[in-house]
Design a protein around this motif. Structure first.
Motif, PDB file in Angstrom:
ATOM      1  N   MET A   1       0.854  -1.164   0.000  1.00 36.97           N
ATOM      2  CA  MET A   1       0.000   0.000   0.000  1.00 36.97           C
ATOM      3  C   MET A   1       0.900   1.227   0.000  1.00 36.97           C
ATOM      4  O   MET A   1       1.783   1.361   0.840  1.00 36.97           O
ATOM      5  N   VAL A   2       0.661   2.123  -0.945  1.00 38.95           N
ATOM      6  CA  VAL A   2       1.424   3.359  -1.079  1.00 38.95           C
ATOM      7  C   VAL A   2       0.485   4.512  -0.769  1.00 38.95           C
ATOM      8  O   VAL A   2      -0.541   4.654  -1.422  1.00 38.95           O
ATOM      9  N   LYS A   3       0.815   5.313   0.234  1.00 38.03           N
ATOM     10  CA  LYS A   3      -0.023   6.456   0.590  1.00 38.03           C
ATOM     11  C   LYS A   3       0.448   7.680  -0.173  1.00 38.03           C
ATOM     12  O   LYS A   3       1.641   7.870  -0.361  1.00 38.03           O
ATOM     13  N   SER A   4      -0.515   8.502  -0.610  1.00 38.19           N
ATOM     14  CA  SER A   4      -0.171   9.666  -1.404  1.00 38.19           C
ATOM     15  C   SER A   4      -1.062  10.844  -1.050  1.00 38.19           C
ATOM     16  O   SER A   4      -2.262  10.695  -0.874  1.00 38.19           O
ATOM     17  N   PHE A   5      -0.463  12.027  -0.974  1.00 31.66           N
ATOM     18  CA  PHE A   5      -1.212  13.262  -0.788  1.00 31.66           C
ATOM     19  C   PHE A   5      -1.545  13.896  -2.129  1.00 31.66           C
ATOM     20  O   PHE A   5      -2.365  14.782  -2.215  1.00 31.66           O
ATOM     21  N   GLY A   6      -0.895  13.439  -3.192  1.00 34.52           N
ATOM     22  CA  GLY A   6      -1.124  13.993  -4.517  1.00 34.52           C
ATOM     23  C   GLY A   6      -1.980  13.086  -5.373  1.00 34.52           C
ATOM     24  O   GLY A   6      -2.339  11.977  -4.988  1.00 34.52           O
ATOM     25  N   ASP A   7      -2.285  13.571  -6.569  1.00 35.88           N
ATOM     26  CA  ASP A   7      -3.118  12.810  -7.488  1.00 35.88           C
ATOM     27  C   ASP A   7      -2.355  11.678  -8.167  1.00 35.88           C
ATOM     28  O   ASP A   7      -2.960  10.762  -8.704  1.00 35.88           O
ATOM     29  N   GLU A   8      -1.030  11.767  -8.137  1.00 34.13           N
ATOM     30  CA  GLU A   8      -0.215  10.749  -8.795  1.00 34.13           C
ATOM     31  C   GLU A   8       0.991  10.439  -7.920  1.00 34.13           C
ATOM     32  O   GLU A   8       1.525  11.327  -7.261  1.00 34.13           O
ATOM     33  N   HIS A  32      -6.274   5.471 -11.491  1.00 31.00           N
ATOM     34  CA  HIS A  32      -5.745   4.105 -11.646  1.00 31.00           C
ATOM     35  C   HIS A  32      -4.885   3.765 -10.427  1.00 31.00           C
ATOM     36  O   HIS A  32      -3.654   3.772 -10.507  1.00 31.00           O
ATOM     37  N   PRO A  33      -5.518   3.486  -9.280  1.00 27.73           N
ATOM     38  CA  PRO A  33      -4.760   3.292  -8.045  1.00 27.73           C
ATOM     39  C   PRO A  33      -4.058   1.939  -7.922  1.00 27.73           C
ATOM     40  O   PRO A  33      -3.259   1.738  -7.020  1.00 27.73           O
ATOM     41  N   LEU A  34      -4.320   1.010  -8.815  1.00 27.64           N
ATOM     42  CA  LEU A  34      -3.769  -0.333  -8.708  1.00 27.64           C
ATOM     43  C   LEU A  34      -2.912  -0.622  -9.933  1.00 27.64           C
ATOM     44  O   LEU A  34      -3.328  -0.396 -11.052  1.00 27.64           O
ATOM     45  N   ASN A  35      -1.683  -1.129  -9.703  1.00 28.96           N
ATOM     46  CA  ASN A  35      -0.816  -1.478 -10.820  1.00 28.96           C
ATOM     47  C   ASN A  35       0.089  -2.634 -10.395  1.00 28.96           C
ATOM     48  O   ASN A  35       0.321  -2.856  -9.216  1.00 28.96           O
ATOM     49  N   ARG A  36       0.604  -3.335 -11.384  1.00 31.05           N
ATOM     50  CA  ARG A  36       1.420  -4.517 -11.146  1.00 31.05           C
ATOM     51  C   ARG A  36       2.773  -4.362 -11.836  1.00 31.05           C
ATOM     52  O   ARG A  36       2.860  -3.833 -12.938  1.00 31.05           O
ATOM     53  N   CYS A  37       3.827  -4.857 -11.186  1.00 25.23           N
ATOM     54  CA  CYS A  37       5.165  -4.835 -11.775  1.00 25.23           C
ATOM     55  C   CYS A  37       5.210  -5.829 -12.935  1.00 25.23           C
ATOM     56  O   CYS A  37       4.832  -6.987 -12.781  1.00 25.23           O
ATOM     57  N   ARG A  38       5.665  -5.378 -14.082  1.00 15.68           N
ATOM     58  CA  ARG A  38       5.695  -6.246 -15.260  1.00 15.68           C
ATOM     59  C   ARG A  38       6.825  -7.276 -15.215  1.00 15.68           C
ATOM     60  O   ARG A  38       6.832  -8.217 -15.985  1.00 15.68           O
ATOM     61  N   GLU A  39       7.760  -7.106 -14.284  1.00 11.62           N
ATOM     62  CA  GLU A  39       8.887  -8.039 -14.183  1.00 11.62           C
ATOM     63  C   GLU A  39       8.605  -9.176 -13.199  1.00 11.62           C
ATOM     64  O   GLU A  39       8.781 -10.336 -13.519  1.00 11.62           O
ATOM     65  N   CYS A  40       8.171  -8.843 -11.979  1.00  8.63           N
ATOM     66  CA  CYS A  40       8.008  -9.879 -10.948  1.00  8.63           C
ATOM     67  C   CYS A  40       6.548 -10.125 -10.558  1.00  8.63           C
ATOM     68  O   CYS A  40       6.254 -11.097  -9.872  1.00  8.63           O
ATOM     69  N   GLY A  41       5.637  -9.241 -10.957  1.00  3.27           N
ATOM     70  CA  GLY A  41       4.228  -9.448 -10.652  1.00  3.27           C
ATOM     71  C   GLY A  41       3.760  -8.863  -9.333  1.00  3.27           C
ATOM     72  O   GLY A  41       2.598  -9.036  -8.969  1.00  3.27           O
ATOM     73  N   SER A  42       4.636  -8.164  -8.604  1.00  2.00           N
ATOM     74  CA  SER A  42       4.208  -7.543  -7.349  1.00  2.00           C
ATOM     75  C   SER A  42       3.132  -6.500  -7.637  1.00  2.00           C
ATOM     76  O   SER A  42       3.197  -5.788  -8.627  1.00  2.00           O
ATOM     77  N   VAL A  43       2.139  -6.416  -6.746  1.00  3.45           N
ATOM     78  CA  VAL A  43       1.021  -5.499  -6.934  1.00  3.45           C
ATOM     79  C   VAL A  43       1.159  -4.332  -5.968  1.00  3.45           C
ATOM     80  O   VAL A  43       1.460  -4.526  -4.791  1.00  3.45           O
ATOM     81  N   TYR A  44       0.923  -3.120  -6.476  1.00  2.10           N
ATOM     82  CA  TYR A  44       0.988  -1.911  -5.667  1.00  2.10           C
ATOM     83  C   TYR A  44      -0.337  -1.180  -5.781  1.00  2.10           C
ATOM     84  O   TYR A  44      -0.929  -1.103  -6.844  1.00  2.10           O
ATOM     85  N   LYS A  45      -0.796  -0.653  -4.641  1.00  2.95           N
ATOM     86  CA  LYS A  45      -2.064   0.056  -4.603  1.00  2.95           C
ATOM     87  C   LYS A  45      -1.858   1.392  -3.910  1.00  2.95           C
ATOM     88  O   LYS A  45      -1.208   1.464  -2.861  1.00  2.95           O
ATOM     89  N   MET A  46      -2.397   2.455  -4.497  1.00  5.32           N
ATOM     90  CA  MET A  46      -2.273   3.784  -3.913  1.00  5.32           C
ATOM     91  C   MET A  46      -3.507   4.103  -3.083  1.00  5.32           C
ATOM     92  O   MET A  46      -4.635   3.887  -3.515  1.00  5.32           O
ATOM     93  N   GLU A  47      -3.267   4.603  -1.884  1.00  4.74           N
ATOM     94  CA  GLU A  47      -4.346   5.080  -1.026  1.00  4.74           C
ATOM     95  C   GLU A  47      -4.210   6.592  -0.935  1.00  4.74           C
ATOM     96  O   GLU A  47      -3.210   7.108  -0.444  1.00  4.74           O
ATOM     97  N   TYR A  48      -5.203   7.303  -1.440  1.00  2.76           N
ATOM     98  CA  TYR A  48      -5.176   8.763  -1.417  1.00  2.76           C
ATOM     99  C   TYR A  48      -5.521   9.238  -0.017  1.00  2.76           C
ATOM    100  O   TYR A  48      -6.580   8.924   0.520  1.00  2.76           O
TER     101      TYR A  48
END
Length: 90
Positions: A1-8, A32-48
């Motif tokens: 989970m990645v926290k963000s104060f900005g839009d990106e 688009h808050p959810l994305n996956r690493c194209r190399e290893c498949g790890s998933v990252y999600k942004m929480e605004y």
């Protein structure tokens, strides 16, 4: 989970296990808050966690899809293949 104060937000993936590949930068956004690493498949999600939406309407461009009138369909990316039970963060 990645926290963000900005839009990106950008996050760097080094792989799983750690340092199994070079750093790949992944872009997460409010639209688009959810994305996956194209190399290893790890998933990252942004929480605004920033301020609520601007009540004055200064960010109207975020909600516009300029391609609607051309029948544009956004292409799929790796985050479209994340299992639904993982999307909720459960």
């Amino acid at each position: 989970m990645v926290k963000s104060f900005g839009d990106e937000q950008y996050c760097g993936c080094t792989g799983f296990p750690v340092d199994s590949h070079t750093v790949l930068w992944i872009t997460l956004s409010r639209t688009h808050p959810l994305n996956r690493c194209r190399e290893c498949g790890s998933v990252y999600k942004m929480e605004y966690v920033g301020p609520p939406d601007d009540p004055h309407g200064h960010r109207k461009w975020e909600n516009l899809n300029h391609y609607d009138h051309h029948g544009y369909v956004e292409p799929k990316n790796w985050s479209d293949y994340v299992r639904p039970e993982y999307r909720d963060g459960r």
